[in-house]
Scaffold this active site. Structure first.
Site, PDB file in Angstrom:
ATOM      1  CE1 TYR A  93     -35.835 -17.694  23.374  1.00 53.39           C
ATOM      2  CE2 TYR A  93     -35.941 -15.311  23.169  1.00 53.39           C
ATOM      3  CZ  TYR A  93     -35.221 -16.492  23.118  1.00 53.39           C
ATOM      4  OH  TYR A  93     -33.878 -16.464  22.794  1.00 53.39           O
ATOM      5  CB  CYS A  94     -39.404 -20.212  28.386  1.00 53.05           C
ATOM      6  SG  CYS A  94     -41.142 -20.698  28.303  1.00 53.05           S
ATOM      7  CD1 TRP A  95     -39.154 -26.813  25.383  1.00 52.70           C
ATOM      8  CD2 TRP A  95     -37.294 -26.086  24.406  1.00 52.70           C
ATOM      9  NE1 TRP A  95     -38.761 -27.765  24.471  1.00 52.70           N
ATOM     10  CE2 TRP A  95     -37.625 -27.343  23.860  1.00 52.70           C
ATOM     11  CE3 TRP A  95     -36.151 -25.420  23.933  1.00 52.70           C
ATOM     12  CZ2 TRP A  95     -36.855 -27.955  22.866  1.00 52.70           C
ATOM     13  CZ3 TRP A  95     -35.393 -26.036  22.949  1.00 52.70           C
ATOM     14  CH2 TRP A  95     -35.748 -27.281  22.425  1.00 52.70           C
ATOM     15  CE1 TYR A 122     -33.567 -21.586  19.888  1.00 50.58           C
ATOM     16  CE2 TYR A 122     -34.378 -23.806  20.354  1.00 50.58           C
ATOM     17  CZ  TYR A 122     -33.470 -22.966  19.738  1.00 50.58           C
ATOM     18  OH  TYR A 122     -32.461 -23.496  18.971  1.00 50.58           O
TER      19      TYR A 122
END
Length: 352
Positions: A93-95, A122
């Site tokens: 995952y990222c933002w 996130y």
């Protein structure tokens, strides 16, 4: 529409590893518990690419970003993932579940690993935390430990925990001792988001059929805010009160704040935080006591002239069951005395 390669936040426990590819600064502010940080852009690179995207050209920014990300992913494959078996299934995952996590997921899948992206990134996890803080606190029965400053409430909670009780230790999670002098040197507080992540983690570990012991707190612990619903539940819950003698409290605080005795300059600076409530002359007097190492006198004066008055006002107005609290009187806040208190409290209230 969600991709078939995307997993929901509720599915995260099914994966061998949860990989956070955001920058170290983003990861430090908050992250999914147990996630490992393999940033595809450094803090500086993220700012560089983001600035270029907004101020110059999205196309040029994407080229620079793609080159940096590809190099970083190659490094991780060579140094961190090379020994992973074919059936390894990481969640990435990222933002928001965009380009950074998408890039790593794509490359790992091309190798043959069953990598999946976290749908919504996130932000989907953060929504879950906020949602749980608006419901979880209502599921538990609390027993609020009250008592004047220096009554060893935190240490009693620690002993209750060691005895097998359910304890929500807000000050430990907040890395702060709760009072205006409560900053712990060289131990910064977590971000508000990380504080809330750790709160949810603690609450989820509890059994709803057993009482949760918690210390009476004000709305803020240092710079952090106790979530509204949790605070409301605490303030309407039954209380117990530790009544310790002045000598016992003074001795306990001199021991508990030993780092101030070793570094009195930290305490002298901190005394200035009280300038809104006390005269300049009084603050200078307290600083002089600190410089002269007159610790018992300084601690007693701070208790009598500052903390006790504040405490009486806050407990009476905020905790509705404070006047009906069960009292525990003690003249001994040594480790042995605290252990005796904790055992008595647990015997009296573990089925509350």
């Amino acid at each position: 529409m969600k991709s078939s390669l995307a997993a929901n936040i509720t599915d995260r426990h099914q994966f061998d590893m949860v990989i956070d590819v955001r920058s170290p600064d983003e990861f430090a502010e908050d992250h999914i518990p147990g996630a490992v940080n393999y940033p595809v852009l450094s803090n500086e690179e993220r700012i560089l690419v983001g600035t270029m995207y907004k101020q110059e050209s999205p196309f040029e920014a994407k080229k620079i970003g793609a080159a940096l990300i590809a190099k970083r992913i190659a490094h991780y494959i060579e140094h961190n993932f090379i020994d992973k078996p074919k059936n390894w299934n990481p969640l990435i995952y990222c933002w928001r579940g965009g380009k950074r996590s998408g890039s790593m997921t794509h490359i790992l899948r091309q190798i043959g690993w069953n990598a999946q992206i976290l749908d919504g990134g996130y932000k989907s996890y953060r929504r879950e935390v906020v949602s749980k803080l608006n419901s979880l606190p209502k599921e538990f029965k609390y027993m609020v430990v009250t008592g004047q400053t220096g009554s060893a409430k935190s240490r009693i909670l620690e002993h209750l925990h060691h005895l097998g009780a359910q304890v929500l230790d807000l000050e430990t999670i907040a890395v702060h001792k709760g009072s205006v002098l409560g900053n712990i040197p060289n131990s910064p507080q977590p971000s508000q988001k990380m504080f809330e992540t750790q709160l949810v983690l603690a609450l989820e570990s509890f059994n709803t059929s057993k009482v949760v012991f918690v210390e009476a707190e004000s709305r803020k612990i240092g710079t952090l805010h106790v979530p509204d619903l949790l605070l409301d539940q605490m303030r309407s819950s039954p209380c117990i009160k530790i009544n310790a003698t002045m000598d016992a409290r003074v001795n306990y605080l001199i021991d508990d704040y030993a780092y101030f005795i070793k570094q009195p300059d930290d305490l002298i600076r901190t005394i200035d935080f009280l300038k809104e409530l006390h005269s300049k002359e009084k603050l200078e007097h307290w600083k002089t006591l600190a410089k002269e190492s007159q610790w018992p006198l300084l601690v007693q004066e701070l208790l009598e002239q500052h903390y006790d008055a504040l405490y009486r006002r806050s407990q009476n107005s905020n905790y509705v069951n404070y006047e009906k609290a069960t009292n525990y009187n003690t003249a001994d806040l040594s480790a042995k005395g605290i252990d005796i208190l904790a055992k008595q409290i647990l015997m009296d209230h573990h089925h509350a």
